[in-house]
Write a protein that holds these residues in place. Structure first.
Motif, PDB file in Angstrom:
ATOM      1  N   LEU A   1       0.828  -1.205   0.000  1.00 52.70           N
ATOM      2  CA  LEU A   1       0.000   0.000   0.000  1.00 52.70           C
ATOM      3  C   LEU A   1       0.863   1.256   0.000  1.00 52.70           C
ATOM      4  N   SER A   2       1.903   1.283   0.838  1.00 54.02           N
ATOM      5  CA  SER A   2       2.749   2.476   0.909  1.00 54.02           C
ATOM      6  C   SER A   2       3.475   2.739  -0.400  1.00 54.02           C
ATOM      7  N   LYS A   3       3.782   1.682  -1.164  1.00 48.09           N
ATOM      8  CA  LYS A   3       4.459   1.858  -2.449  1.00 48.09           C
ATOM      9  C   LYS A   3       3.537   2.415  -3.528  1.00 48.09           C
ATOM     10  N   MET A   4       2.248   2.129  -3.448  1.00 47.40           N
ATOM     11  CA  MET A   4       1.354   2.553  -4.522  1.00 47.40           C
ATOM     12  C   MET A   4       0.619   3.859  -4.229  1.00 47.40           C
ATOM     13  N   LEU A   5       0.478   4.216  -2.956  1.00 42.05           N
ATOM     14  CA  LEU A   5      -0.229   5.456  -2.630  1.00 42.05           C
ATOM     15  C   LEU A   5       0.703   6.654  -2.775  1.00 42.05           C
ATOM     16  N   VAL A   6       0.238   7.673  -3.455  1.00 42.74           N
ATOM     17  CA  VAL A   6       1.049   8.862  -3.692  1.00 42.74           C
ATOM     18  C   VAL A   6       1.228   9.660  -2.403  1.00 42.74           C
ATOM     19  N   ARG A   7       0.186   9.735  -1.565  1.00 42.71           N
ATOM     20  CA  ARG A   7       0.238  10.528  -0.343  1.00 42.71           C
ATOM     21  C   ARG A   7       0.044   9.705   0.930  1.00 42.71           C
ATOM     22  N   GLY A   8       0.231   8.419   0.853  1.00 41.65           N
ATOM     23  CA  GLY A   8       0.119   7.575   2.032  1.00 41.65           C
ATOM     24  C   GLY A   8      -1.318   7.205   2.372  1.00 41.65           C
ATOM     25  N   PRO A   9      -1.490   6.313   3.346  1.00 41.46           N
ATOM     26  CA  PRO A   9      -2.823   5.857   3.722  1.00 41.46           C
ATOM     27  C   PRO A   9      -3.652   6.978   4.350  1.00 41.46           C
ATOM     28  N   ARG A  10      -4.953   6.843   4.202  1.00 38.69           N
ATOM     29  CA  ARG A  10      -5.883   7.807   4.788  1.00 38.69           C
ATOM     30  C   ARG A  10      -6.947   7.026   5.543  1.00 38.69           C
ATOM     31  N   PRO A  11      -6.900   7.058   6.878  1.00 40.71           N
ATOM     32  CA  PRO A  11      -7.924   6.350   7.648  1.00 40.71           C
ATOM     33  C   PRO A  11      -9.320   6.824   7.238  1.00 40.71           C
ATOM     34  N   THR A  12     -10.264   5.878   7.210  1.00 37.12           N
ATOM     35  CA  THR A  12     -11.592   6.232   6.714  1.00 37.12           C
ATOM     36  C   THR A  12     -12.673   5.400   7.370  1.00 37.12           C
ATOM     37  N   LYS A  13     -13.844   5.969   7.395  1.00 35.49           N
ATOM     38  CA  LYS A  13     -15.073   5.276   7.761  1.00 35.49           C
ATOM     39  C   LYS A  13     -15.925   5.298   6.508  1.00 35.49           C
ATOM     40  N   VAL A  14     -16.332   4.140   6.035  1.00 39.82           N
ATOM     41  CA  VAL A  14     -17.108   4.019   4.798  1.00 39.82           C
ATOM     42  C   VAL A  14     -18.572   4.314   5.080  1.00 39.82           C
ATOM     43  N   THR A  15     -19.170   5.111   4.212  1.00 40.49           N
ATOM     44  CA  THR A  15     -20.600   5.408   4.302  1.00 40.49           C
ATOM     45  C   THR A  15     -21.285   4.816   3.079  1.00 40.49           C
TER      46      THR A  15
ATOM     47  N   ARG B   1      -7.937   1.489   7.990  1.00 41.21           N
ATOM     48  CA  ARG B   1      -6.678   2.258   7.932  1.00 41.21           C
ATOM     49  C   ARG B   1      -6.555   2.999   6.612  1.00 41.21           C
ATOM     50  N   ASP B   2      -7.225   2.476   5.577  1.00 45.89           N
ATOM     51  CA  ASP B   2      -7.242   3.115   4.266  1.00 45.89           C
ATOM     52  C   ASP B   2      -8.389   2.490   3.473  1.00 45.89           C
ATOM     53  N   MET B   3      -8.958   3.227   2.568  1.00 47.27           N
ATOM     54  CA  MET B   3     -10.072   2.733   1.753  1.00 47.27           C
ATOM     55  C   MET B   3      -9.703   1.455   1.003  1.00 47.27           C
ATOM     56  N   ASN B   4      -8.453   1.317   0.653  1.00 51.17           N
ATOM     57  CA  ASN B   4      -8.033   0.136  -0.091  1.00 51.17           C
ATOM     58  C   ASN B   4      -8.159  -1.156   0.731  1.00 51.17           C
ATOM     59  N   TYR B   5      -8.065  -1.048   2.051  1.00 49.97           N
ATOM     60  CA  TYR B   5      -8.281  -2.234   2.883  1.00 49.97           C
ATOM     61  C   TYR B   5      -9.755  -2.641   2.885  1.00 49.97           C
ATOM     62  N   TYR B   6     -10.633  -1.669   2.839  1.00 47.01           N
ATOM     63  CA  TYR B   6     -12.061  -1.970   2.704  1.00 47.01           C
ATOM     64  C   TYR B   6     -12.302  -2.695   1.376  1.00 47.01           C
ATOM     65  N   ALA B   7     -11.720  -2.175   0.309  1.00 42.98           N
ATOM     66  CA  ALA B   7     -11.875  -2.810  -1.011  1.00 42.98           C
ATOM     67  C   ALA B   7     -11.316  -4.230  -0.975  1.00 42.98           C
ATOM     68  N   GLU B   8     -10.182  -4.404  -0.329  1.00 44.11           N
ATOM     69  CA  GLU B   8      -9.569  -5.728  -0.217  1.00 44.11           C
ATOM     70  C   GLU B   8     -10.471  -6.699   0.530  1.00 44.11           C
ATOM     71  N   ALA B   9     -11.125  -6.224   1.579  1.00 44.49           N
ATOM     72  CA  ALA B   9     -11.992  -7.086   2.391  1.00 44.49           C
ATOM     73  C   ALA B   9     -13.196  -7.590   1.606  1.00 44.49           C
ATOM     74  N   LYS B  10     -13.565  -6.893   0.549  1.00 39.48           N
ATOM     75  CA  LYS B  10     -14.694  -7.328  -0.280  1.00 39.48           C
ATOM     76  C   LYS B  10     -14.295  -8.420  -1.273  1.00 39.48           C
ATOM     77  N   TRP B  11     -12.979  -8.659  -1.429  1.00 32.57           N
ATOM     78  CA  TRP B  11     -12.525  -9.560  -2.481  1.00 32.57           C
ATOM     79  C   TRP B  11     -13.166 -10.942  -2.435  1.00 32.57           C
ATOM     80  N   PRO B  12     -13.284 -11.603  -1.273  1.00 31.90           N
ATOM     81  CA  PRO B  12     -13.864 -12.955  -1.301  1.00 31.90           C
ATOM     82  C   PRO B  12     -15.252 -13.000  -1.943  1.00 31.90           C
TER      83      PRO B  12
END
Length: 192
Positions: free
Chosen positions: A17-31, A168-179
């Motif tokens: 994640l740190s290698k691909m994000l231009v500005r680092g992780p952004r903690p988030t709550k999904v709505t 910790r970042d929106m991408n982790y939410y996206a990852e959790a949907k993978w299954p």
């Protein structure tokens, strides 16, 4: 929204994640909100803007993600995929997108992701080669959700459950949907 393919060994972790994000992780709550019939019109406005900005460099412009599926609850963010022959050749298109207010957020081989729009009408713009497997996967997933009530309901329930926690970042939410994404794609006959 980034698809991650466990069979390809690309599961997301902090280092990747740190290698691909231009500005680092952004903690988030999904709505997650109920489907809004205005979402297709928001996409069309952005698509017209992108055609004007990119011209022939945009080989395809498609509405993807949950907002592209009638009746599906979603984050109120319009996701768009644009087919760019070589997304790694940033000089060929990045300055034009930045001048139009698109902020580069993700940089990985053959993929760039941008964010644009005000807080009331945000947009995620994914640039991949037009025939890239991720582009095809986005479109296959969209079509499956448009044609299967059961899969649409399963995906919505999954998203609503995952939205109950902070990420910790929106991408982790996206990852959790993978299954569930993988399960739905398989039922739809996805072969990659």
């Amino acid at each position: 929204m980034l698809f991650r393919c466990p069979e390809g060994g690309r599961m997301l972790d902090d280092e990747k994640l740190s290698k691909m994000l231009v500005r680092g992780p952004r903690p988030t709550k999904v709505t997650i909100v109920d489907y809004d019939p205005a979402w297709p019109a928001r996409f069309e406005r952005r698509a017209a803007e992108l055609r004007e900005i990119l011209g022939e460099r945009a080989r395809l412009i498609e509405h993807i993600g949950s907002t592209s599926v009638p009746g599906l609850a979603a984050k109120p963010v319009i996701d768009i995929v644009v087919g760019i022959d070589d997304p790694d050749d940033e000089e060929a298109y990045l300055p034009d997108l930045e001048r139009a207010g698109y902020d580069l957020r993700v940089r990985e081989p053959q993929h760039r992701c941008f964010r644009a729009g005000d807080p009331d009408e945000p947009v995620n713009l994914h640039c991949y080669p037009p025939d890239n497997v991720e582009t095809r996967r986005y479109l296959a997933f969209r079509e499956r959700l448009r044609t299967s009530d059961a899969d649409r309901d399963l995906y919505e329930a999954t998203k609503r459950e995952l939205a109950k926690q902070e990420w910790r970042d929106m991408n982790y939410y996206a990852e959790a949907k993978w299954p569930v994404i993988s399960e739905i794609l398989a039922r739809g006959g996805w072969r990659g």
